[in-house]
Design an enzyme around this catalytic site. Structure first.
Site, mmCIF file in Angstrom:
data_model
loop_
_atom_site.group_PDB
_atom_site.id
_atom_site.type_symbol
_atom_site.label_atom_id
_atom_site.label_comp_id
_atom_site.label_asym_id
_atom_site.label_seq_id
_atom_site.Cartn_x
_atom_site.Cartn_y
_atom_site.Cartn_z
ATOM 1 N N GLN A 293 0.673 -0.999 -0.002
ATOM 2 C CA GLN A 293 0.062 0.001 0.459
ATOM 3 C C GLN A 293 1.091 1.289 -0.243
ATOM 4 O O GLN A 293 2.291 0.969 1.094
ATOM 5 C CB GLN A 293 -0.822 -0.006 1.071
ATOM 6 C CG GLN A 293 -1.824 1.264 1.556
ATOM 7 C CD GLN A 293 -2.857 1.006 0.364
ATOM 8 O OE1 GLN A 293 -3.965 0.404 0.304
ATOM 9 N NE2 GLN A 293 -3.309 2.705 -0.271
ATOM 10 N N GLY A 294 0.538 1.875 -0.805
ATOM 11 C CA GLY A 294 1.174 3.316 -1.101
ATOM 12 C C GLY A 294 0.472 4.372 -1.000
ATOM 13 O O GLY A 294 -0.627 4.954 -1.715
ATOM 14 N N GLY A 295 1.171 5.190 -1.759
ATOM 15 C CA GLY A 295 0.514 7.211 -2.051
ATOM 16 C C GLY A 295 -0.260 6.689 -3.535
ATOM 17 O O GLY A 295 -1.069 7.171 -4.129
ATOM 18 N N GLY A 297 -0.960 3.405 -5.309
ATOM 19 C CA GLY A 297 -2.182 3.096 -4.742
ATOM 20 C C GLY A 297 -2.739 1.556 -3.681
ATOM 21 O O GLY A 297 -1.286 2.010 -3.305
ATOM 22 N N VAL A 299 -1.013 -2.734 -3.993
ATOM 23 C CA VAL A 299 -0.727 -3.964 -5.032
ATOM 24 C C VAL A 299 -1.501 -5.108 -4.584
ATOM 25 O O VAL A 299 -1.125 -5.281 -3.100
ATOM 26 C CB VAL A 299 0.832 -3.499 -4.873
ATOM 27 C CG1 VAL A 299 2.120 -5.400 -5.717
ATOM 28 C CG2 VAL A 299 1.456 -2.711 -5.555
ATOM 29 N N LYS A 313 -0.515 -3.545 -9.507
ATOM 30 C CA LYS A 313 -0.852 -1.901 -9.115
ATOM 31 C C LYS A 313 -2.003 -1.563 -9.193
ATOM 32 O O LYS A 313 -2.446 -1.271 -10.530
ATOM 33 C CB LYS A 313 0.190 -1.593 -8.907
ATOM 34 C CG LYS A 313 0.110 -0.155 -8.661
ATOM 35 C CD LYS A 313 1.840 0.708 -8.227
ATOM 36 C CE LYS A 313 2.236 0.637 -9.165
ATOM 37 N NZ LYS A 313 4.256 1.616 -9.437
ATOM 38 N N ASP A 410 13.175 8.518 -9.539
ATOM 39 C CA ASP A 410 12.491 7.885 -7.950
ATOM 40 C C ASP A 410 13.368 7.646 -7.360
ATOM 41 O O ASP A 410 12.010 6.011 -6.866
ATOM 42 C CB ASP A 410 10.899 8.640 -7.940
ATOM 43 C CG ASP A 410 10.252 8.034 -5.746
ATOM 44 O OD1 ASP A 410 10.821 9.125 -5.322
ATOM 45 O OD2 ASP A 410 8.936 7.940 -6.320
#
Length: 601
Positions: A293-295, A297, A299, A313, A410
């Site tokens: 889980q992240g900014g 969305g 997975v 994702k 990134d």
């Protein structure tokens, strides 16, 4: 073939005489679509009034209306007498749509009372605040709405104001599937409908918006003879085309079948495929196995076949223009390298977007790089050196191995995945940019990346221009995090005695001391020192002082004892030092006049 052209002529003649503005529906239960509305790809433009275009969903089960900006709603009912339509949000979240909705350029207006709203992100609700679960973002905070445009200073103390939305109909406060009414101007067929008649454009009028009333909707139909000729000609044409295609298929089936099957087998693993949202649900077993889980969305682990596992994702819908999705599909779909995660396919169905990658069972480098207990570290120092070298080769491929230079922007442990053999693979190209190899600088309008890994020139051009050297800086910070097991962004503002960790490493190297991170084995200590020195070279403040990734690879592969300690990149160690003095490049920057270029589309 002459019969074929005759049939085409007859078909054209009959259809040109037939009025194709007859009422229609997207489904048996759907609303009737007739003037002033028209169905796209079915009715010609003259069959509807400007701005009254409707369309059918891909499976022809819903009637859809597109509104500015990028807002699509489902039309459940059309009341031609009261000049109104009932709409629903296909995703059951009207509040999400209203942020982008603007009816000023459409013929429609909301019916009924309207309300202004302020939206807040809160760990818990305030008084008289309405909770909208469908607007929840990531993390633990929830999204609430308050009536009126409440300033930040008057909002709940534990909440963060997100945005305002004007003129929201009261019906949108209901949760679940709700109908909202839209009205259109009475000047469009209003007089005809009030008299129980229908309306249409005047056929012989030179004014495009002049309307006339009529009684019998059967006027849309032509004599049955023309309809019979049209239908017969069309059926005969279909039969002839089918016979031709069948003959052609039989003739080329043997040689083409083997050729196509071989092509699909060779390129199945390399060519990204497009999947429907139904396919995504089937692949993930209804999103059963969540792995991240992240900014960006969420997975999920999925399975294409018995022996092919993938990571799916599901992207958030918070970015209306979908820039990250377009970047990732457009860039990573062309990349094939052992140290770049393999892209399998994507989903772009309506508002739902997903990316499918090969599944890597050992998660990301982040869970190893930030360990504080090196005695129980799951990665040995030799393996860390192999991982660092693999990441460097992947970045060099992005910079030099493709037709166009790819700048990732990134690079960080979270975006380095590890396969079953702990081989690194670079992932997440949502912020990447393409530029020509012949250009040395790339233009940027906003900073991108993750705090702690972003190069100084991305924030301020006083340090130089943005280029591939920005990825070199991020890679250097990643190496230092691997060495120390500490996040580079962890600088405690409330503790002025805590020194920035990369600077702490430099001080130890400068004084000839050991790194002091609890390494007993001499060979491991040499590897850690090599990684630290290479990392410090990569994080020089000025881009011209940083090595290229090709040189970085040479340093990682070479003898660490021959590496030269870089200049001090931390001006904070000498308050009187001017920017650039540490590396002796302040003057050199004046000679690096490079033409700024724009990114490739």
């Amino acid at each position: 073939m002459s019969i074929f052209f005759v049939l085409l002529f007859l078909l054209h003649l009959s259809t040109s005489q037939n009025d194709d503005c007859a009422p229609t529906r997207c489904s048996k239960q759907g609303p009737t679509i007739r003037f002033p509305f028209r169905l796209k790809n079915h009715h010609p433009p003259h069959c509807g009034y400007p701005g009254f275009d409707l369309s059918c969903s891909p499976n022809n089960t819903a009637t859809l209306l597109n509104l500015p900006y990028s807002v699509q709603v489902q039309v459940t009912n059309i009341n031609y007498a009261s000049q109104s339509i009932s709409i629903q949000d296909p995703n059951n979240c009207f509040m999400q749509q209203f942020q982008n909705l603007n009816l000023s350029t459409t013929p429609f207006r909301f019916a009924g009372p309207l309300q202004n709203l302020s939206f807040f992100s809160c760990p818990s609700p305030g008084l008289d605040m309405e909770w909208f679960p469908c607007l929840n973002g990531n993390g633990h905070d929830q999204v609430y709405a308050d009536l009126g445009f409440m300033p930040v200073a008057y909002g709940p103390t534990s909440c963060k104001k997100m945005y305002n939305v004007r003129s929201v109909p009261l019906g949108a406060f209901d949760h679940g599937r709700v109908d909202i009414q839209l009205k259109w101007p009475h000047r469009v067929c209003g007089k005809c409908e009030a008299e129980g008649k229908f309306c249409r454009f005047v056929s012989n009028s030179s004014t495009s918006d002049e309307l006339e009333c009529f009684i019998n909707p059967g006027d849309w139909k032509r004599p049955s003879v023309i309809a019979d000729v049209t239908l017969g000609s069309f059926l005969l044409l279909v039969i002839l085309i089918a016979m031709y295609l069948l003959h052609r298929q039989r003739k080329t089936k043997r040689e083409d079948h083997l050729k196509i099957e071989k092509f699909l087998e060779d390129y199945r693993s390399l060519k990204p495929a497009r999947y429907s949202y139904a396919d995504i649900k089937k692949i993930t077993n209804q999103f059963k196995d969540k792995v991240g889980q992240g900014g960006y969305g969420t997975v999920y682990r999925g399975q294409l076949s018995d022996d092919v596992h993938v990571a799916v994702k599901i992207l958030n819908n918070t970015k209306g223009n979908g820039e990250d999705f377009i970047n990732e599909v457009g860039i990573i779909g062309k990349i094939h390298h052992i140290n770049v995660v393999r892209f399998v396919g994507y989903c772009a169905g309506g508002f739902r977007r997903a990316l499918i990658y090969e599944f890597l069972p050992n998660d990301s480098l982040e869970k190893f790089a930030s360990s504080h207990d090196h005695d129980k570290h799951l990665l040995g120092w030799k393996k860390q050196l192999e991982i660092a070298l693999g990441i460097a080769k992947g970045i060099e491929y992005l910079h030099q191995g493709c037709d166009q230079q790819i700048l990732h922007f990134d690079i960080k442990p979270h975006n380095i995945l590890l396969d079953e053999n702990l081989n690194p693979k670079i992932t997440d190209f949502g912020q990447a940019k393409l530029c020509s190899k012949e250009q040395s600088v790339v233009s940027m309008t906003t900073a991108r990346g993750t705090i702690g890994y972003i190069a100084p020139e991305v924030f301020s051009r006083n340090f130089g221009n943005v280029s591939y050297k920005s990825d070199i800086y991020s890679f250097g910070m990643l190496l230092l995090e691997m060495v120390g097991g500490k996040k580079n962004s962890n600088v405690m503002a409330n503790n002025t005695n805590q020194i920035y960790f990369p600077e702490w490493i430099y001080i130890h190297l400068d004084s000839g001391e050991e790194l002091g991170i609890g390494i007993q084995d001499e060979e491991d200590a040499k590897i850690a020192k090599k990684l630290a020195i290479v990392g410090l070279w990569c994080i020089q403040w000025y881009p011209v002082d940083r090595p290229s990734m090709h040189v970085v690879i040479q340093m990682l592969e070479g003898d660490g004892d021959t590496l030269i300690k870089p200049p001090n990149p931390f001006v904070s160690t000498n308050p009187t030092m001017v920017p650039g003095q540490a590396s002796g490049t302040a003057e050199g920057l004046h000679h690096s006049k490079l033409e700024v270029i724009v990114e490739s589309e």
